[in-house]
Design an enzyme around this catalytic site. Structure first.
Site, PDB file in Angstrom:
ATOM      1  N   ASP A  46      -2.357 -15.130 -38.982  1.00 22.91           N
ATOM      2  CA  ASP A  46      -2.107 -14.439 -37.719  1.00 22.91           C
ATOM      3  C   ASP A  46      -3.432 -13.888 -37.214  1.00 22.91           C
ATOM      4  O   ASP A  46      -3.914 -12.866 -37.687  1.00 22.91           O
ATOM      5  CB  ASP A  46      -1.100 -13.311 -37.908  1.00 22.91           C
ATOM      6  CG  ASP A  46      -0.712 -12.644 -36.596  1.00 22.91           C
ATOM      7  OD1 ASP A  46      -1.312 -12.973 -35.555  1.00 22.91           O
ATOM      8  OD2 ASP A  46       0.184 -11.790 -36.612  1.00 22.91           O
ATOM      9  N   SER A  83       5.681  -8.151 -33.753  1.00 20.94           N
ATOM     10  CA  SER A  83       4.598  -8.072 -32.776  1.00 20.94           C
ATOM     11  C   SER A  83       4.637  -6.695 -32.101  1.00 20.94           C
ATOM     12  O   SER A  83       4.525  -5.689 -32.786  1.00 20.94           O
ATOM     13  CB  SER A  83       4.721  -9.224 -31.769  1.00 20.94           C
ATOM     14  OG  SER A  83       3.531  -9.393 -31.043  1.00 20.94           O
ATOM     15  N   HIS A 128       1.464 -16.014 -36.513  1.00 23.48           N
ATOM     16  CA  HIS A 128       2.239 -14.898 -35.971  1.00 23.48           C
ATOM     17  C   HIS A 128       3.738 -15.129 -36.168  1.00 23.48           C
ATOM     18  O   HIS A 128       4.529 -14.199 -36.102  1.00 23.48           O
ATOM     19  CB  HIS A 128       1.903 -14.763 -34.481  1.00 23.48           C
ATOM     20  CG  HIS A 128       2.196 -13.418 -33.890  1.00 23.48           C
ATOM     21  ND1 HIS A 128       1.728 -12.234 -34.429  1.00 23.48           N
ATOM     22  CD2 HIS A 128       2.904 -13.054 -32.787  1.00 23.48           C
ATOM     23  CE1 HIS A 128       2.123 -11.214 -33.684  1.00 23.48           C
ATOM     24  NE2 HIS A 128       2.852 -11.682 -32.698  1.00 23.48           N
TER      25      HIS A 128
END
Length: 700
Positions: free
Chosen positions: A623, A542, A655
């Site tokens: 995602d 991320s 994600h």
């Protein structure tokens, strides 16, 4: 685990029993929990509900039905359990000591129940509040009975068309309230009629995608819940409001205004007598990482909520951001969890009779990271974890030291891990006067006369932190047991070190935190003689993935033998494709067309001419927070430049990589890529299961 693992590997991590937070009965003699275990040899998960005898530290099976979940105590021995069947939910009741023989169905709810709360209102009657998906007409949604569409097309007239990993539909979450009553003749409970308390309100609660029982609470007279402000588009706003509904007069939800607080309100929690409501709220709309502040509402009065430790400028005097609230039974204390210095601690707040600011919070439990708290007459029952222990239950008595009641991993020893492997380092931050903390995790076979390669892990968020807590996705001990010394820095933007450090990352994505990471690497290089920084790798997901891409284009990138980006940002303007537009708007000072320079300043794509370090890119198709185009773009650049690189993707993951077989493949590909660069054995050479998985995934 009854057998000690010879070596902590990804397979041990993923096959280890995963134990939930525990719910004790009122006496504190028993505690309910769920546990799931996955077998790679059978490709199967087994789930159980169990009850722990706290005094004996022994547990026994309640049920091993795959359809059973969410157990609750009705009294000290009687429990109720949800059972999913054909898109509906059966409510089962039975004696916890012999649930298999004594359970019966008290009633059926014609939909899937996500979470629930139960309130004893006396005389054999309980109120039940359930969270369930609801159709536009206000009726329960049953996935098995729903009419199937004849087209796959969807039409949207406003943005926020998808969230996390799901496309938005017309169905919304609602809170339904019903009864569970004992028949005086049969002594059995029966489920009564349920009413949708949010019908025609335009409100949705719990709030997707992660909302649950923490989004609402119930007393015998009132329901409190939080919901997104219906007048504001959730793609551009984080504002969540608090609402209270009286249960006995058919009234509509009443919005509770909190002057000066326009951000997200969360965690409503009624006092035991139901007269007061504690909750959390943020000042800023559009900022997920703003500081939570504590409020008390007198439910029976018309006065506005009163803030604990609030100040005229709304900054507050307590520089921590609490995340959950528990009342003491006598209502004289609040217990709140909050991050502090890379741990999630439990704090006690005494409440004076006529004041909301009687005493500053005091930490009463600071071992690892607290997940949940229940107040008992005998003390506080706490579920927690740490970097070496995946699940621990403690009792914190009113006086004296915390007592460990149960550890799923025997304080890490079942995994071959120990607390002696974990320590902390501190080094100067980029901003004058700041000090950056990092966890340091050594291999269990560490020998200070030898040198070990460095695994430098950067967390996501960016407003997040590496905490003293367990993870099945990014577990530092997995890397340590491969033979790395692992360093997990908490640079500018991290939470739990004061709101100023958290806020300082705004407009500084590749600035202050990057320099913090440079400083941390320099500290390791100069001060830890047992770390071979010539054999260093860096990994992140991320925001951590963004930082890997940013490092790749800057000088620090040449310090590493390999980089790993999981679901990271390749181009900051590409964040216009995210579902939560408020996030880049806040981080870069406003909409892209008004602040192009700020959006482009820290854009990794602008420095691709420098990319040269071997790089593994991982990005999954579901995602929606960071679209797969980001991963593909980064991989395409690496390939076109001739930089050694690899791309791993999962069409069915978001994600996070959550499915066990996918997770094992993830670990295998990651460890193979980095291990070979630093002279360690590839993981696919250590495990036949891992090798077979990787061979089956090779696509070209």
């Amino acid at each position: 685990m009854t057998i000690r693992a010879a070596h902590f590997t990804p397979e041990v991590l993923l096959e280890a029993p995963r134990r939930s937070e525990a719910t004790p009965n009122s006496k504190g003699s028993l505690a309910l929990f769920s546990v799931s275990t996955y077998s790679f040899s059978e490709h199967k998960r087994q789930s159980e509900l169990r009850v722990l005898d706290i005094s004996r530290n022994e547990s026994k099976l309640v049920t091993d039905s795959e359809d059973a979940s969410n157990p609750k105590f009705l009294d000290d021995n009687l429990i109720t359990v949800l059972e999913s069947k054909d898109g509906a939910t059966n409510v089962l009741i039975g004696d916890v000591n012999d649930f298999k023989k004594t359970n019966y169905t008290a009633g059926t709810i014609d939909g899937s129940v996500d979470d629930w709360k139960i309130k004893d209102v006396g005389k054999g009657k309980y109120l039940i509040a359930i969270a369930a998906s609801t159709q536009p007409d206000g009726t329960l949604y049953n996935s098995e009975k729903a009419k199937k569409p004849v087209t796959t097309g969807r039409i949207y007239n406003s943005t926020f068309v998808r969230h996390w990993d799901t496309w938005v539909t017309a169905n919304k979450n609602s809170i339904w309230v019903g009864t569970l009553s004992k028949d005086s003749k049969t002594s059995k409970f029966a489920l009564g009629h349920f009413e949708n308390k949010l019908k025609d309100s335009g409100l949705e609660s719990p709030i997707p995608p992660f909302g649950g029982a923490g989004d609402f609470d119930i007393t015998d007279t009132n329901l409190a819940f939080v919901a997104k402000d219906p007048k504001l588009n959730p793609a551009f706003n984080t504002k969540q409001n608090l609402y209270v509904i009286k249960l006995d007069n058919g009234s509509s939800p009443k919005k509770i205004d909190i002057p000066g607080f326009e951000g997200a309100t969360s965690n409503p929690n009624f006092s035991p007598d139901g007269k007061k409501l504690a909750f959390l709220s943020m000042v800023q709309n559009g900022y997920e990482a703003d500081k939570n502040q504590i409020f008390l509402l007198d439910v029976e009065q018309s006065d506005p909520p009163k803030g604990l430790f609030t100040t005229p400028d709304n900054k507050g005097t307590w520089d921590r951001s609490p995340s959950s609230i528990t009342w003491s039974n006598d209502q004289k204390n609040l217990y709140v969890t909050a991050e502090e210095n890379a741990r999630v601690k439990l704090f006690s707040i005494p409440l004076a009779a006529n004041s909301t600011n009687s005493s500053f919070p005091k930490a009463v439990f600071d071992e690892g990271s607290v997940a949940s708290t229940t107040f008992l007459d005998s003390g506080l029952f706490i579920s927690s974890s740490s970097l070496i222990d995946n699940s621990a239950y403690h009792l914190v008595p009113s006086s004296g030291a915390p007592k460990l009641l149960s550890s799923s991993s025997r304080s890490g020893s079942s995994f071959g891990l120990s607390r002696s492997q974990v320590s902390e380092i501190h080094f100067p931050g980029a901003k004058p006067g700041t000090t950056i903390q990092a966890w340091l995790i050594k291999p269990s076979f560490f020998d200070d006369s030898k040198k070990y390669p460095l695994a430098y892990l950067v967390h996501g968020g960016p407003q997040g932190a590496w905490e003293d807590s367990w993870s099945t996705r990014w577990n530092p001990a997995v890397f340590a047991e491969q033979g790395y010394v692992v360093v997990t820095p908490n640079p500018t933007g991290s939470t739990g070190f004061g709101q100023e450090l958290t806020d300082a990352i705004g407009g500084e994505w590749g600035g202050l935190p990057y320099q913090d990471l440079v400083n941390g690497f320099d500290y390791v290089e100069k001060n830890l003689s047992y770390v071979d920084t010539d054999r260093a790798v860096a990994l992140g997901a991320s925001y951590g993935g963004y930082m890997m891409n940013w490092i790749q284009g800057n000088d620090l990138g040449r310090k590493f033998k390999a980089l790993v980006t999981h679901d990271g940002v390749f181009s900051i303007p590409g964040q216009l494709g995210t579902e939560e537009i408020y996030f880049p708007n806040r981080e870069f000072g406003g909409p892209f067309w008004e602040n192009k320079d700020a959006w482009n300043k820290w854009d990794p794509a602008q420095k691709t001419e420098n990319w040269a370090t071997p790089h593994l890119i991982i990005h999954s198709e579901k995602d929606f927070r960071l679209t797969i185009a980001e991963g593909l773009a980064a991989f395409n650049v690496l390939q076109e430049k001739g930089v050694e690189s690899q791309f791993l993707t999962f069409p069915d993951e978001n994600h996070w990589v959550l499915k066990p077989e996918n997770s094992l493949l993830w670990h295998t590909v990651v460890l193979d890529f980095i291990n070979r660069k630093v002279g360690l054995k590839a993981y696919s050479e250590q495990s036949e299961t891992a090798k077979a998985l990787k061979e089956s995934a090779l696509s070209g």
